[in-house]
Design a protein around this motif. Structure first.
Motif, PDB file in Angstrom:
ATOM      1  N   ALA A 147      32.421  47.903  44.097  1.00 49.62           N
ATOM      2  CA  ALA A 147      32.638  49.316  44.401  1.00 49.62           C
ATOM      3  C   ALA A 147      34.028  49.761  43.948  1.00 49.62           C
ATOM      4  N   ALA A 148      35.019  48.908  44.156  1.00 50.29           N
ATOM      5  CA  ALA A 148      36.379  49.245  43.754  1.00 50.29           C
ATOM      6  C   ALA A 148      36.487  49.354  42.233  1.00 50.29           C
ATOM      7  N   THR A 149      35.920  48.393  41.533  1.00 52.22           N
ATOM      8  CA  THR A 149      35.982  48.425  40.066  1.00 52.22           C
ATOM      9  C   THR A 149      35.279  49.660  39.524  1.00 52.22           C
ATOM     10  N   ALA A 150      34.119  50.004  40.081  1.00 53.74           N
ATOM     11  CA  ALA A 150      33.387  51.185  39.633  1.00 53.74           C
ATOM     12  C   ALA A 150      34.192  52.462  39.861  1.00 53.74           C
ATOM     13  N   ALA A 151      35.041  52.457  40.906  1.00 50.89           N
ATOM     14  CA  ALA A 151      35.860  53.629  41.211  1.00 50.89           C
ATOM     15  C   ALA A 151      37.204  53.599  40.498  1.00 50.89           C
ATOM     16  N   GLY A 152      37.457  52.560  39.705  1.00 53.41           N
ATOM     17  CA  GLY A 152      38.734  52.458  39.012  1.00 53.41           C
ATOM     18  C   GLY A 152      39.879  52.057  39.922  1.00 53.41           C
ATOM     19  N   VAL A 153      39.565  51.326  40.978  1.00 51.25           N
ATOM     20  CA  VAL A 153      40.572  50.929  41.960  1.00 51.25           C
ATOM     21  C   VAL A 153      40.734  49.408  41.928  1.00 51.25           C
ATOM     22  N   PRO A 154      41.938  48.887  41.775  1.00 50.15           N
ATOM     23  CA  PRO A 154      42.123  47.434  41.823  1.00 50.15           C
ATOM     24  C   PRO A 154      41.821  46.896  43.205  1.00 50.15           C
ATOM     25  N   SER A 155      41.311  45.673  43.277  1.00 52.33           N
ATOM     26  CA  SER A 155      40.953  45.089  44.570  1.00 52.33           C
ATOM     27  C   SER A 155      41.408  43.642  44.645  1.00 52.33           C
ATOM     28  N   TYR A 156      41.620  43.198  45.879  1.00 51.55           N
ATOM     29  CA  TYR A 156      41.964  41.805  46.155  1.00 51.55           C
ATOM     30  C   TYR A 156      41.100  41.320  47.308  1.00 51.55           C
ATOM     31  N   VAL A 157      40.547  40.119  47.157  1.00 47.99           N
ATOM     32  CA  VAL A 157      39.643  39.569  48.162  1.00 47.99           C
ATOM     33  C   VAL A 157      40.171  38.215  48.631  1.00 47.99           C
ATOM     34  N   ALA A 158      40.045  37.970  49.934  1.00 47.03           N
ATOM     35  CA  ALA A 158      40.380  36.666  50.514  1.00 47.03           C
ATOM     36  C   ALA A 158      39.074  35.930  50.752  1.00 47.03           C
ATOM     37  N   VAL A 159      38.826  34.890  49.982  1.00 50.06           N
ATOM     38  CA  VAL A 159      37.529  34.221  50.005  1.00 50.06           C
ATOM     39  C   VAL A 159      37.438  33.254  51.179  1.00 50.06           C
ATOM     40  N   GLU A 160      36.201  32.910  51.550  1.00 52.70           N
ATOM     41  CA  GLU A 160      35.944  32.037  52.696  1.00 52.70           C
ATOM     42  C   GLU A 160      35.306  30.721  52.280  1.00 52.70           C
ATOM     43  N   GLU A 161      35.579  30.268  51.081  1.00 53.68           N
ATOM     44  CA  GLU A 161      35.016  28.984  50.672  1.00 53.68           C
ATOM     45  C   GLU A 161      35.507  27.859  51.595  1.00 53.68           C
ATOM     46  N   SER A 162      34.652  26.876  51.835  1.00 50.97           N
ATOM     47  CA  SER A 162      35.035  25.752  52.690  1.00 50.97           C
ATOM     48  C   SER A 162      36.179  24.975  52.048  1.00 50.97           C
ATOM     49  N   MET A 163      37.224  24.757  52.825  1.00 49.72           N
ATOM     50  CA  MET A 163      38.410  24.051  52.327  1.00 49.72           C
ATOM     51  C   MET A 163      38.538  22.747  53.095  1.00 49.72           C
ATOM     52  N   ALA A 164      38.210  21.658  52.444  1.00 50.73           N
ATOM     53  CA  ALA A 164      38.204  20.369  53.142  1.00 50.73           C
ATOM     54  C   ALA A 164      39.608  19.824  53.357  1.00 50.73           C
ATOM     55  N   CYS A 165      40.518  20.052  52.419  1.00 51.57           N
ATOM     56  CA  CYS A 165      41.872  19.516  52.584  1.00 51.57           C
ATOM     57  C   CYS A 165      42.900  20.613  52.809  1.00 51.57           C
ATOM     58  N   ARG A 199      47.953  31.657  48.938  1.00 51.67           N
ATOM     59  CA  ARG A 199      48.690  32.799  48.397  1.00 51.67           C
ATOM     60  C   ARG A 199      48.368  34.058  49.205  1.00 51.67           C
ATOM     61  N   PRO A 200      49.369  34.859  49.487  1.00 48.17           N
ATOM     62  CA  PRO A 200      49.149  36.065  50.302  1.00 48.17           C
ATOM     63  C   PRO A 200      48.617  37.225  49.482  1.00 48.17           C
ATOM     64  N   PHE A 201      48.274  38.302  50.188  1.00 43.17           N
ATOM     65  CA  PHE A 201      47.867  39.530  49.516  1.00 43.17           C
ATOM     66  C   PHE A 201      49.054  40.133  48.756  1.00 43.17           C
ATOM     67  N   PRO A 202      48.879  40.494  47.489  1.00 43.76           N
ATOM     68  CA  PRO A 202      49.942  41.240  46.799  1.00 43.76           C
ATOM     69  C   PRO A 202      49.990  42.666  47.322  1.00 43.76           C
TER      70      PRO A 202
END
Length: 297
Positions: A220-238, A114-117
């Protein structure tokens, strides 16, 4: 403190394709290798935040699992149709991929995930990249800038050789802050120092990089009242949601925690939906934990 539960990213608009494509360019970028692929069908479908998955090792390889790499850029213009990735050679699979040369063929599936909103046009955005994770933010920065957003970028790494996409971000961002742990480039220290200085100017934050950095940016974003989106780097086997090796505990819209697959429900998640402290563990309150014999403390 204002807390947000940011909505998950919407599914990609078009399905992925599997193609054997040619390497058009290969160049070293610090500690990494940048590959440009002739992949017009993937370029036409790709959105910032998505990734591609490579078959590695050649036709007789024992490496059965694909290697998932974030898309660093696309050129879908007439006569172009290229996809760029930045490869960090770690294990045998990524090292094989980093050794590809112009004219070599690689088997690739994409775009995946899924892409960044995107925020409303004109909302100022803070983009934070760690190491080669910064490459995944260049396309997002360009898109945000085209929609009228002021773009503030922070990129950091352990040392100068592990920085990535500094020049590319500099071409599209209004501000670029560079940090290195050892002070060999930019200011010494971690990205969190620059994030703390810039978060107040942003209406939304994005991050891609190591998990501790993602957690720090989301906090930091939540503490500042700013919504955030993160792209995680978990290992994806498939890379397609079958094997369940890349699951993370993520809070859903109903307030319940479920194990979400990074490759299909992600790799982009709302920063305050990921339970970073419980990554790699089995929380007692995750949906289904009772069936596995996990009891509340």
């Amino acid at each position: 403190m204002t807390s947000y539960l940011t909505e998950p990213a919407a599914p990609a608009a078009q399905p992925p394709v599997q193609r054997e494509v040619a390497v058009l360019a290969a160049r070293p970028v610090g500690a990494y290798v940048e590959l440009t692929l002739a992949a017009p069908e993937i370029a036409d479908r790709a959105q910032p935040g998505q990734f591609v998955a490579f078959a590695v090792g050649g036709p007789m390889t024992a490496h059965l699992l694909r290697r998932s790499i974030a898309i660093a850029g696309v050129d879908a213009g007439p006569g172009a149709g290229t996809v760029t990735v930045v490869v960090a050679p770690h294990g045998p699979g990524s090292t094989w991929l980093a050794q590809r040369r112009v004219g070599d063929a690689v088997d690739v599936v994409g775009p995946l995930g899924r892409p960044f909103p995107l925020p409303d046009p004109g909302v100022p955005a803070l983009l934070v990249g760690g190491g080669y994770g910064a490459a995944a933010l260049v396309g997002l920065a360009s898109l945000l800038r085209a929609r009228g957003s002021r773009v503030l970028a922070v990129t950091g790494a352990a040392d100068a050789a592990r920085l990535c996409s500094v020049a590319e971000l500099g071409e599209v961002a209004d501000v670029v802050a560079v940090t290195t742990d050892d002070g060999s480039a930019g200011r010494p220290g971690r990205v969190t120092v620059a994030v703390a200085e810039l978060i107040g100017e942003a209406g939304i934050a994005y991050a891609c990089g190591p998990m501790p950095m993602l957690r720090a940016v989301a906090d930091a974003a939540t503490a500042a009242g700013v919504p955030s989106y993160v792209a995680v780097e978990e290992s994806m086997a498939c890379g397609i949601g079958v094997c369940m090796t890349c699951v993370l505990p993520v809070v859903g819209e109903d307030g319940l925690t479920r194990f979400s697959r990074s490759c299909t429900e992600g790799p982009v998640f709302g920063g305050d939906r990921v339970r970073f402290a419980d990554v790699g563990a089995l929380p007692w309150d995750v949906v289904g934990a009772d069936a596995m014999g996990v009891v509340a403390p």
